[in-house]
Design a protein around this motif. Structure first.
Motif, mmCIF file in Angstrom:
data_model
loop_
_atom_site.group_PDB
_atom_site.id
_atom_site.type_symbol
_atom_site.label_atom_id
_atom_site.label_comp_id
_atom_site.label_asym_id
_atom_site.label_seq_id
_atom_site.Cartn_x
_atom_site.Cartn_y
_atom_site.Cartn_z
ATOM 1 N N GLN A 204 1.132 8.063 8.656
ATOM 2 C CA GLN A 204 0.013 6.755 8.703
ATOM 3 C C GLN A 204 0.819 5.599 8.465
ATOM 4 O OE1 GLN A 204 -3.132 6.981 8.347
ATOM 5 N NE2 GLN A 204 -2.724 9.163 9.004
ATOM 6 N N THR A 205 2.037 5.453 7.793
ATOM 7 C CA THR A 205 2.649 3.969 7.542
ATOM 8 C C THR A 205 3.388 3.461 9.168
ATOM 9 O OG1 THR A 205 3.234 4.740 5.446
ATOM 10 C CG2 THR A 205 4.436 2.946 6.603
ATOM 11 N N LEU B 260 2.132 9.482 -5.733
ATOM 12 C CA LEU B 260 2.595 10.879 -5.395
ATOM 13 C C LEU B 260 3.974 11.128 -6.028
ATOM 14 C CD1 LEU B 260 2.553 11.109 -1.285
ATOM 15 C CD2 LEU B 260 1.488 12.628 -2.829
ATOM 16 N N GLN C 106 1.711 15.910 2.093
ATOM 17 C CA GLN C 106 1.058 14.543 1.748
ATOM 18 C C GLN C 106 2.114 13.522 2.062
ATOM 19 O OE1 GLN C 106 -2.093 13.594 1.094
ATOM 20 N NE2 GLN C 106 -2.875 15.637 1.058
ATOM 21 N N SER D 245 0.987 -1.387 -0.114
ATOM 22 C CA SER D 245 0.016 -0.038 0.012
ATOM 23 C C SER D 245 0.770 1.225 -0.080
ATOM 24 C CB SER D 245 -0.922 0.091 1.378
ATOM 25 O OG SER D 245 -1.713 -1.047 1.277
ATOM 26 N N SER D 246 2.120 1.447 0.994
ATOM 27 C CA SER D 246 2.766 2.481 0.891
ATOM 28 C C SER D 246 3.490 2.871 -0.390
ATOM 29 C CB SER D 246 3.787 2.382 2.107
ATOM 30 O OG SER D 246 4.556 1.313 1.851
ATOM 31 N N HIS E 184 2.448 13.085 5.572
ATOM 32 C CA HIS E 184 0.987 12.233 6.247
ATOM 33 C C HIS E 184 1.261 10.929 5.810
ATOM 34 C CE1 HIS E 184 -3.057 11.880 7.088
ATOM 35 N NE2 HIS E 184 -3.290 11.346 5.824
ATOM 36 N N LEU E 185 1.866 10.493 4.877
ATOM 37 C CA LEU E 185 2.045 9.094 4.371
ATOM 38 C C LEU E 185 2.718 8.387 5.220
ATOM 39 C CD1 LEU E 185 1.455 6.477 2.416
ATOM 40 C CD2 LEU E 185 3.402 7.608 1.101
ATOM 41 N N ALA F 21 0.959 4.210 -2.768
ATOM 42 C CA ALA F 21 0.782 5.674 -2.471
ATOM 43 C C ALA F 21 1.802 6.397 -2.826
ATOM 44 C CB ALA F 21 0.582 5.700 -0.907
#
Lengths: 159, 382
Positions: B339-340, B284, B332, B276-277, B335-336, B280
């Motif tokens: 979140q990770t 980006l 962003q 997922s990362s 933020h990623l 993402a």
């Protein structure tokens, strides 16, 4: 494919073009009304002009809808993320002066659908008729592993 | 270097060929008549020691070696011969005259050099006090100069933004605290403390990372290019830079092997998180590429300027708007990262999370240490 939807006021209508990569783009065009004097050339009526009609249908009929500013790179990020997951999102691009009205309309739609109360920021992502949120919300949902299930539930993914 | 004799002019030694012999000529002007032998031995010594003596000095040393006993009798200023001197007739008189002239010349040169040197010192001092004033003034205005600039060539040159300065200072503190916490985690794990204590350490660690993203967000508003340049990080860390910070998927790759044993469920979850990362990150990165592309397009129309000033200004305004979009990208990306980290925290047990934070903290410490070694390595200057 959806047909072009004329708004009630007849002042503006949405024309739809399908891009070759499968992403369905909708752009707002200004057209003079058939039965009345032409309105000003600004597209400020775009979002709110026809009342709920256009946007509500778009949100309801597309499993995934991305609403963003024209030429916005964050909108591009959202698109690439969804495409990377195997989703064909419908994309609605709005011009700067039409933004405010559109935000109001989308907020109404979001509230009506229930779910988490949040401010509408662009790019705004709707999945299965509900507002998921902006890019950071989308990222958070993806990282926590909840995005793919939501997409499947909405019928945007079939694997 | 001065001989310290009474009444002697205090000659400051300088690295040029102002040899000790000529320095002594200045002193000898006053005291030569009183200490002739000492003079000569000094001249003699300096003649041996100083290979860059001027010919005047060596000539005079040689000449004086012959006349050492008579030196005391000769007033160096006046060319008038003394009674002993008369005995030598014309030949020595010429030499004496020449010697005197050379003496004067050397002394004059010496004085000039001294004057130049002192002037240089004074102007440097003036410049220094000016700089100090400027620094004081700047400090009062809240600009921080120096500090953790590492190997950057910023120094006093260039515009030092106060937001940047504040960030550098805060980041410096952040790193110190990070190192302290890493040490604490190491000690706690080695001592096999309870889960409750570990949990506290883990939560401190997680909120410490939150602090980092918070100060970065403020810095991004102040100077996004500075943040993106990674100049606030050490060189080795900078090598891994991705949109103003570490790449989450890379970090997970560093982390995962160190966390074993993991349950089946955890392995799947970590694997999914990595994927997922990565997705993402790709999105980006592609957004960044698009930004570059549109910015370039905005700037590359009408090189002949045929469309006029208004169009040019419009393009610039457009481009400015695009650049401001970079702030969003950094936000962003951070933020990623956040979140990770938080998702990992959810997947892992307390003990595993403590270990994870230790691994990360240790990894960054090693990168910084590597950077120090690299910066300090002996190498040929370019």
């Amino acid at each position: 494919m959806q047909q072009a939807i004329p708004c009630n006021g007849g002042r503006t209508w949405f024309a739809q073009t399908a891009a070759s990569n499968g992403v369905v783009h909708m752009a707002v065009n200004d057209r003079p009304s058939v039965d009345g004097p032409s309105t000003s050339s600004s597209s400020s009526d775009a979002g709110g002009g026809g009342g709920g009609g256009g946007m509500v249908r778009l949100v309801a009929e597309n499993p995934v809808l991305v609403v963003g500013r024209r030429g916005c790179c964050m909108c591009h990020v959202v698109k690439r993320l969804l495409l990377g997951l195997g989703v064909n999102p419908a994309v609605f691009e709005v011009a700067e002066d039409a933004e405010a009205a559109l935000v109001a309309e989308l907020a109404e739609i979001a509230a009506a659908a229930g779910g988490v109360q949040q401010q509408v920021l662009f790019p705004a992502v709707f999945i299965g008729g509900r507002l998921v949120g902006g890019l950071d919300r989308l990222m958070a949902v993806h990282i926590s592993g909840d995005l793919v299930p939501i997409l499947k539930e909405a019928g945007a993914l079939w694997l | 270097m001065s001989q310290g004799q009474a009444g002697a002019s205090h000659v400051i030694s300088s690295p040029n060929s102002m040899s000790s012999a000529s320095a002594q000529f200045a002193t000898s002007r006053r005291i030569g008549i009183y200490e002739p032998n000492r003079q000569i031995s000094m001249w003699g010594d300096s003649f041996k020691a100083d290979s860059s003596q001027n010919t005047g000095a060596s000539t005079i040393v040689e000449a004086d070696a012959k006349h050492d006993n008579r030196l005391g009798d000769i007033p160096l200023e006046s060319p008038g011969p003394s009674k002993k001197y008369d005995q030598e007739a014309n030949k020595p008189a010429d030499k004496v005259l020449r010697r005197l002239a050379q003496n004067r010349e050397a002394a004059r040169k010496s004085r000039l050099r001294k004057k130049a040197y002192v002037q240089q010192l004074e102007s440097s001092r003036l410049k220094l006090s000016q700089l100090e004033q400027e620094l004081e003034h700047a400090k009062q205005q809240g600009v921080y100069v120096g500090g953790h600039l590492g190997d950057s060539s910023l120094g006093l040159s260039g515009t030092v933004n106060s937001g940047v300065a504040a960030f550098e200072m805060e980041y410096g503190h952040w790193v110190e605290e990070q190192n302290r916490q890493t040490g604490e985690l190491r000690a706690a794990l080695q001592a096999h403390v309870s889960d409750i204590e570990l949990r506290m350490l883990v939560e401190s660690g997680m909120s410490h990372y939150d602090n980092l993203f918070h100060i970065k967000a403020i810095a991004a508003k102040s100077d996004v290019f500075y943040l993106m340049s990674g100049m606030w990080k050490t060189p080795a860390e900078r090598f891994f830079l991705w949109i103003g910070g570490f790449r989450p998927s890379e970090l997970l790759k560093v982390l995962s092997p160190q966390l074993e044993p993991l349950t089946e469920q955890q392995v799947v979850a970590v694997c999914n998180l990595q994927q997922s990362s990565q997705q993402a990150e790709d999105a980006l990165s592609q957004g960044m590429d698009k930004l570059q592309q549109t910015l370039a397009e905005t700037l590359t129309s009408d090189p002949l300027g045929a469309s006029g000033v208004a169009t040019y200004m419009g393009q610039m305004a457009n481009a400015m708007g695009k650049l401001e979009g970079l702030v969003n990208f950094v936000n962003q990306a951070d933020h990623l990262r956040q979140q990770t980290l938080q998702q990992m925290y959810k997947i892992l047990t307390t003990r595993q999370a403590a270990r994870g934070l230790l691994v990360l903290g240790d990894y960054f410490q090693r990168l910084r240490a590597l950077s120090s070694l690299w910066t300090a390595r002996p190498h040929e200057p370019a």
